[in-house]
Design a protein around this motif. Structure first.
Motif, PDB file in Angstrom:
ATOM      1  N   LEU A 217     -53.920  -0.779-103.741  1.00 27.20           N
ATOM      2  CA  LEU A 217     -54.786  -0.351-102.643  1.00 27.20           C
ATOM      3  C   LEU A 217     -54.582  -1.236-101.419  1.00 27.20           C
ATOM      4  CD1 LEU A 217     -58.298   0.342-104.264  1.00 27.20           C
ATOM      5  CD2 LEU A 217     -56.653   2.022-103.423  1.00 27.20           C
ATOM      6  N   ASP A 218     -54.702  -0.628-100.242  1.00 27.03           N
ATOM      7  CA  ASP A 218     -54.794  -1.419 -99.028  1.00 27.03           C
ATOM      8  C   ASP A 218     -56.073  -2.256 -99.099  1.00 27.03           C
ATOM      9  OD1 ASP A 218     -54.054  -1.731 -95.973  1.00 27.03           O
ATOM     10  OD2 ASP A 218     -56.217  -1.365 -96.087  1.00 27.03           O
ATOM     11  N   PRO A 219     -56.026  -3.543 -98.715  1.00 24.10           N
ATOM     12  CA  PRO A 219     -57.219  -4.390 -98.842  1.00 24.10           C
ATOM     13  C   PRO A 219     -58.456  -3.844 -98.141  1.00 24.10           C
ATOM     14  CG  PRO A 219     -55.296  -5.756 -98.489  1.00 24.10           C
ATOM     15  CD  PRO A 219     -54.839  -4.340 -98.321  1.00 24.10           C
ATOM     16  N   VAL A 220     -58.296  -3.207 -96.990  1.00 24.09           N
ATOM     17  CA  VAL A 220     -59.462  -2.660 -96.302  1.00 24.09           C
ATOM     18  C   VAL A 220     -60.025  -1.461 -97.064  1.00 24.09           C
ATOM     19  CG1 VAL A 220     -60.295  -1.601 -94.151  1.00 24.09           C
ATOM     20  CG2 VAL A 220     -58.717  -3.546 -94.060  1.00 24.09           C
ATOM     21  N   GLU A 221     -59.155  -0.665 -97.662  1.00 27.57           N
ATOM     22  CA  GLU A 221     -59.649   0.446 -98.481  1.00 27.57           C
ATOM     23  C   GLU A 221     -60.403  -0.080 -99.709  1.00 27.57           C
ATOM     24  OE1 GLU A 221     -59.765   3.675 -97.708  1.00 27.57           O
ATOM     25  OE2 GLU A 221     -59.060   2.861 -95.804  1.00 27.57           O
ATOM     26  N   ALA A 222     -59.896  -1.153-100.300  1.00 28.84           N
ATOM     27  CA  ALA A 222     -60.611  -1.769-101.420  1.00 28.84           C
ATOM     28  C   ALA A 222     -61.973  -2.271-100.957  1.00 28.84           C
ATOM     29  CB  ALA A 222     -59.782  -2.918-101.998  1.00 28.84           C
ATOM     30  N   ALA A 223     -62.028  -2.821 -99.740  1.00 23.79           N
ATOM     31  CA  ALA A 223     -63.304  -3.286 -99.194  1.00 23.79           C
ATOM     32  C   ALA A 223     -64.273  -2.127 -99.014  1.00 23.79           C
ATOM     33  CB  ALA A 223     -63.071  -3.990 -97.859  1.00 23.79           C
ATOM     34  N   ARG A 224     -63.782  -0.967 -98.611  1.00 25.03           N
ATOM     35  CA  ARG A 224     -64.653   0.208 -98.477  1.00 25.03           C
ATOM     36  C   ARG A 224     -65.251   0.592 -99.827  1.00 25.03           C
ATOM     37  NH1 ARG A 224     -63.828   2.631 -93.434  1.00 25.03           N
ATOM     38  NH2 ARG A 224     -61.817   2.134 -92.462  1.00 25.03           N
ATOM     39  N   LEU A 225     -64.453   0.518-100.877  1.00 24.15           N
ATOM     40  CA  LEU A 225     -64.971   0.832-102.215  1.00 24.15           C
ATOM     41  C   LEU A 225     -66.070  -0.149-102.599  1.00 24.15           C
ATOM     42  CD1 LEU A 225     -61.681   1.679-104.157  1.00 24.15           C
ATOM     43  CD2 LEU A 225     -63.376   3.276-103.247  1.00 24.15           C
ATOM     44  N   TRP A 226     -65.855  -1.424-102.333  1.00 23.44           N
ATOM     45  CA  TRP A 226     -66.886  -2.419-102.632  1.00 23.44           C
ATOM     46  C   TRP A 226     -68.134  -2.158-101.805  1.00 23.44           C
ATOM     47  CZ3 TRP A 226     -64.777  -8.103-103.342  1.00 23.44           C
ATOM     48  CH2 TRP A 226     -64.117  -8.177-104.594  1.00 23.44           C
ATOM     49  N   ARG A 227     -67.961  -1.842-100.512  1.00 20.69           N
ATOM     50  CA  ARG A 227     -69.125  -1.591 -99.667  1.00 20.69           C
ATOM     51  C   ARG A 227     -69.916  -0.391-100.184  1.00 20.69           C
ATOM     52  NH1 ARG A 227     -72.967   0.444 -97.365  1.00 20.69           N
ATOM     53  NH2 ARG A 227     -71.847   2.337 -97.883  1.00 20.69           N
TER      54      ARG A 227
END
Length: 337
Positions: A217-227
């Motif tokens: 995953l792109d790190p920002v996309e992973a961050a969206r999942l966490w958010r």
């Protein structure tokens, strides 16, 4: 520390106020002198300790929840925290030695670490040593880094997070600071963090953390999942490329100021400390302020993230984990305009 003793410590008598409590380890970094592995100098660090000092230097009162080793390094740890303005109210005297890390640098002065944590003070928490509850003046509890994954202390820290989440009196924040070489099986680390992230209000992770956990995953996309799992705010730091802050209906990318890098030690910790300070100065820390945190405007989110990125960049201009004071950071930012 017994429950009664922890409660007394929570009152902060004689130890100064603490808006922020940071739970985790101290680490003595053995840094090569003049770039060679023939000799080293010892610099006291550790991500949670660095974060507490970074916030305190900027003006947010902080206490470190930590076990301090019974050796000469332990004395240096206490001296560093005191010099950094960190309250000792939640420090525990431990019989075990201090943790160590041997630092190496690549051609860009980016740091990597070889750690010694087996049998050291940082991994031996018991529930009775942790504050229960936190002092009434504490508005945020920050956790993360290696201490969460050490046995048996990591389980005690997780229980404290669960207890504070249920109590609902503080903002809970997390910086995972993933270290695959000491935290063990990455799948287990990912499961542990995925259970912890939804309990937290603010999460900061580096792009390297996210790539360790989610290599596809792109790190920002992973961050969206966490958010989407619960936090109000997830921020991904991206080294020289800056940082991206993700909230429910917005993602703000900011650039990092260009600097001549002495080394990158403590840069991410300076970012986290400055992020917490920026939230504190806006009245966004505390269990009753999570609703306000979720409605931060895009302009204010950009200012918050730029401030944290500037603190990280400034730290890169100095050797070791040496974050700026408020006066230093303000003057430096003005010089960049």
């Amino acid at each position: 520390m017994s429950t009664d003793a922890a409660a007394a410590a929570g009152a902060g008598a004689g130890d100064g106020p603490a808006t922020l409590a940071v739970a985790g380890e101290n680490v003595v970094d053995l840094v090569p002198v003049d770039g060679t592995p023939d000799s080293y100098r010892a610099l006291v660090g550790g991500s949670p300790a660095n974060i507490a000092i970074a916030a305190a230097r900027l003006g947010t009162s902080a206490a470190l929840v930590a076990r301090i080793g019974a050796d000469a390094f332990g004395r240096r740890v206490r001296e560093r925290l005191a010099a950094g303005g960190v309250s000792p109210r939640y420090l525990v005297d431990a019989s075990e030695p201090s943790s160590l890390a041997v630092v190496s640098f690549d051609e860009h002065r980016r740091a990597s670490y070889d750690f010694w944590f087996t049998g050291t003070a940082d991994g031996q928490w018991t529930g009775a040593e942790l504050p229960d509850p936190l002092g009434a003046d504490v508005r945020a509890l920050h956790v993360g880094s290696v201490a969460l994954h050490l046995y048996p202390g990591g389980a005690a820290l997780l229980r404290m997070v669960l207890r504070e989440h249920a109590r609902g009196a503080v903002t809970l924040t997390l910086d995972p600071n993933v270290r695959p070489d000491i935290s063990g099986d990455l799948a287990a680390v990912r499961r542990r963090l995925e259970a912890l992230v939804p309990l937290c209000d603010v999460v900061k992770a580096s792009d390297e953390d996210m790539l360790h956990l989610y290599p596809d995953l792109d790190p920002v996309e992973a961050a969206r999942l966490w958010r989407d799992s619960g936090p109000a705010l997830v921020v991904v730091t991206q080294g020289a490329d800056g940082a991206t802050a993700v909230m429910e209906h917005q993602a703000i990318a900011v650039a990092a100021p260009e600097v001549e890098v002495a080394d990158t030690v403590g840069a991410g910790d300076a970012f986290m400390g400055a992020l917490l300070h920026a939230l504190d100065t806006r009245g966004l820390l505390g269990g009753d302020r999570v609703g306000a945190l979720r409605t931060v405007t895009p302009d204010d989110l950009r200012r918050i993230t730029e401030y944290a990125a500037a603190a990280a960049a400034y730290t890169c201009t100095r050797e070791g984990a040496d974050p700026p004071t408020a006066a230093e950071l303000d003057a430096w930012r003005e010089s960049l305009v």
